[in-house]
Design an enzyme around this catalytic site. Structure first.
Site, short mmCIF file in Angstrom:
data_model
loop_
_atom_site.label_atom_id
_atom_site.label_comp_id
_atom_site.label_asym_id
_atom_site.label_seq_id
_atom_site.Cartn_x
_atom_site.Cartn_y
_atom_site.Cartn_z
N LYS A 1 0.81 -1.23 0.00
CA LYS A 1 0.00 0.00 0.00
C LYS A 1 0.84 1.28 0.00
O LYS A 1 0.44 2.29 -0.54
CB LYS A 1 -0.96 0.02 1.18
CG LYS A 1 -2.18 -0.87 0.97
CD LYS A 1 -3.28 -0.55 1.97
CE LYS A 1 -4.52 -1.38 1.69
NZ LYS A 1 -4.33 -2.81 2.05
N GLU B 1 -10.33 7.51 4.19
CA GLU B 1 -11.03 6.67 5.16
C GLU B 1 -10.22 5.40 5.33
O GLU B 1 -9.37 5.08 4.50
CB GLU B 1 -12.44 6.33 4.67
CG GLU B 1 -12.50 5.18 3.65
CD GLU B 1 -11.92 5.53 2.29
OE1 GLU B 1 -11.87 6.73 1.95
OE2 GLU B 1 -11.49 4.59 1.59
N SER C 1 1.47 -9.70 -1.19
CA SER C 1 1.19 -8.28 -1.02
C SER C 1 1.60 -7.73 0.35
O SER C 1 1.87 -6.54 0.48
CB SER C 1 -0.29 -8.01 -1.26
OG SER C 1 -1.10 -8.87 -0.48
C1 LIG Z 1 -5.17 -3.85 1.55
C2 LIG Z 1 -4.46 -5.09 1.23
C3 LIG Z 1 -4.85 -5.90 0.13
C4 LIG Z 1 -6.03 -5.60 -0.74
O1 LIG Z 1 -5.94 -4.44 -1.48
P1 LIG Z 1 -5.73 -4.43 -3.06
O2 LIG Z 1 -6.01 -3.03 -3.42
O3 LIG Z 1 -6.70 -5.40 -3.66
O4 LIG Z 1 -4.33 -4.82 -3.33
C5 LIG Z 1 -4.09 -7.03 -0.14
N1 LIG Z 1 -3.04 -7.39 0.64
C6 LIG Z 1 -2.66 -6.64 1.70
C7 LIG Z 1 -1.49 -7.10 2.51
C8 LIG Z 1 -3.35 -5.48 2.04
O5 LIG Z 1 -2.97 -4.75 3.09
#
Ligand SMILES: *Cc1c(COP(=O)(O)O)cnc(C)c1O
Length: 405
Positions: free
Chosen positions: A101, A123, A388
């Site tokens: 993010k 938000e 992610s």
């Molecule tokens: C917020 C988040 C997501 C989901 O958000 P996307 O916009 O779909 O990438 C996925 N993995 C993690 C670790 C997150 O914090």
């Protein structure tokens, strides 16, 4: 590469269109005064993203502050335990603050700074976007207002503490169900009052134009790095690329590196407890076309056509829609969307932790779970997964609900 009539050599020049459409999806469905604010952001973005000063600054920040490039790791023990398919992960868990993010938050905050804004607002539900934005705001010396429902504030105490330590102002939203939806409304209301001095930083590749495009562009560093690293490690492209899809930002970032390659791409949505409406958040799999939160996409609706209640074991994936570019690439058939349920996901969470020494976020574990299913079907080849984020934030939840198995 041509695919179903779309030339992917020139894809990023043509999509989105000047008014923010990916085919019929996307656009900017918001009140007129905010439309003007979005036009101002679009114009600034198009100017700034071509400026060598902006590009150099963002590169420097990624290297010196975020710790990029993040590595690609070969999951040797997990792969060998399953057969011949080799699994690899792009390590966004090692990006500063522990997830992807921050890639778009740093870009958005740098844009705010170049536009002469004093403040960023947003938000947050589970608090992950709030923490990433508060980090970016602290780095650039911007004020930061994060709107959050009181129910979420009570549930997410560690993230609330992080935001406050980082100097953000956490604004409690006390009406309605006191969760994400009310927080979105309150943040938009504040933005319509304050748009001259601030920008609204959206937390995924969604919302009104230009956010789906901007967030994708800022996240594309993930796919560009991963492609280069994978080629260097193996001398070839992966056979498949997999990422989890909530709003779609980590997936769009990863996928943009491979859209023009002969690579199968899979976006994985949370099936939660099952296929019944309310038990999952798999909008691209079960949803229909509709407009919400300022953009046209595929969404899950209740009987009145309103955004349906959704559920996932991963709070970062429980959103009743996904970004418009995903809807477009789904219709086109360039990306396949499929699901992983809670049980498969938790199993993958423990497998990755115990066989590789990587504790993944529950969101990312959906992609790992699907890659493991895919590996069984493929028999040979390679799969690159976007990891992610890391699972530190999920420890309490895992221990409470699953114990230490
Ligand atoms: C917020 C988040 C997501 C989901 O958000 P996307 O916009 O779909 O990438 C996925 N993995 C993690 C670790 C997150 O914090």
């Amino acid at each position: 590469m041509n695919f179903n009539g779309i030339n992917f050599d020139t894809y990023f020049r043509n999509y989105p269109s000047m008014d923010g459409y990916f085919g019929k999806y996307g656009g900017c469905y918001i009140p007129d005064n905010l439309k003007k604010a979005m036009e101002e952001i679009t114009e600034a973005y198009f100017t700034i993203c071509k400026s060598s000063k902006f590009i150099a600054e963002l590169r420097r920040i990624r290297k010196e502050f975020q710790g990029r490039p993040t590595p690609v790791s070969h999951l040797e023990r997990l792969s060998n335990s399953m057969g011949n398919v080799q699994l690899y992960v792009k390590r966004e868990d090692l990006n500063h603050t522990g997830a992807h993010k921050l890639n778009h938050c740093m870009g958005e905050a740098l844009l705010a700074k170049y536009m002469g804004k004093k403040k960023v607002i947003a938000e947050t539900g589970a608090g992950q976007h709030g923490v990433a934005l508060a980090t970016a705001a602290a780095y650039f010396g911007l004020e930061c207002d994060i709107y959050m429902g009181s129910v979420d504030i009570a549930k997410q105490a560690p993230n609330v503490a992080r935001m406050k330590i980082l100097g953000a102002n956490v604004v409690e939203v006390t009406h309605g169900l006191k969760t994400l939806k009310e927080a979105v409304d309150a943040a938009f209301e504040a933005y319509s009052r304050e748009y001259k001095d601030c920008i609204y930083c959206i937390g995924s590749a969604l919302g009104p134009h230009p956010f789906p495009m901007m967030v994708r562009d800022f996240q594309s560093v993930v796919g560009i790095e991963a492609r280069e690293q994978f080629m260097e490690m193996t001398g070839e492209l992966p056979d498949a690329v997999v990422a989890c899809v909530g709003g779609g930002s980590n997936a769009m970032g990863m996928f943009s590196g491979f859209l023009n390659d002969p690579v199968d791409i899979y976006g994985i949505e949370p099936l939660g407890r099952g296929e019944k409406l309310g038990d999952h958040a798999a909008s691209l799999t079960y949803g229909t076309e509709g407009i919400m939160h300022g953009f046209n996409s595929i969404m899950l609706k209740d009987e009145n056509g309103e955004p349906a209640p959704v559920y996932s074991v991963a709070s970062g994936l429980d959103y009743p829609s996904s970004g418009p570019e995903h809807a477009f690439l789904r219709d086109l058939g360039r990306i396949k969307y499929d699901v992983a349920n809670d049980d498969e996901t938790i199993d993958a969470f423990f497998k990755l932790s115990r066989m590789e020494g990587i504790i993944p976020a529950i969101e990312s574990s959906h992609a790992v779970a699907y890659a493991m299913k895919l590996a069984k079907k493929m028999e040979r080849g390679s799969i690159l997964i976007c990891l992610s984020g890391r699972g530190d934030k999920d420890m309490d939840y895992i221990i409470e609900h699953y114990g230490i198995k």
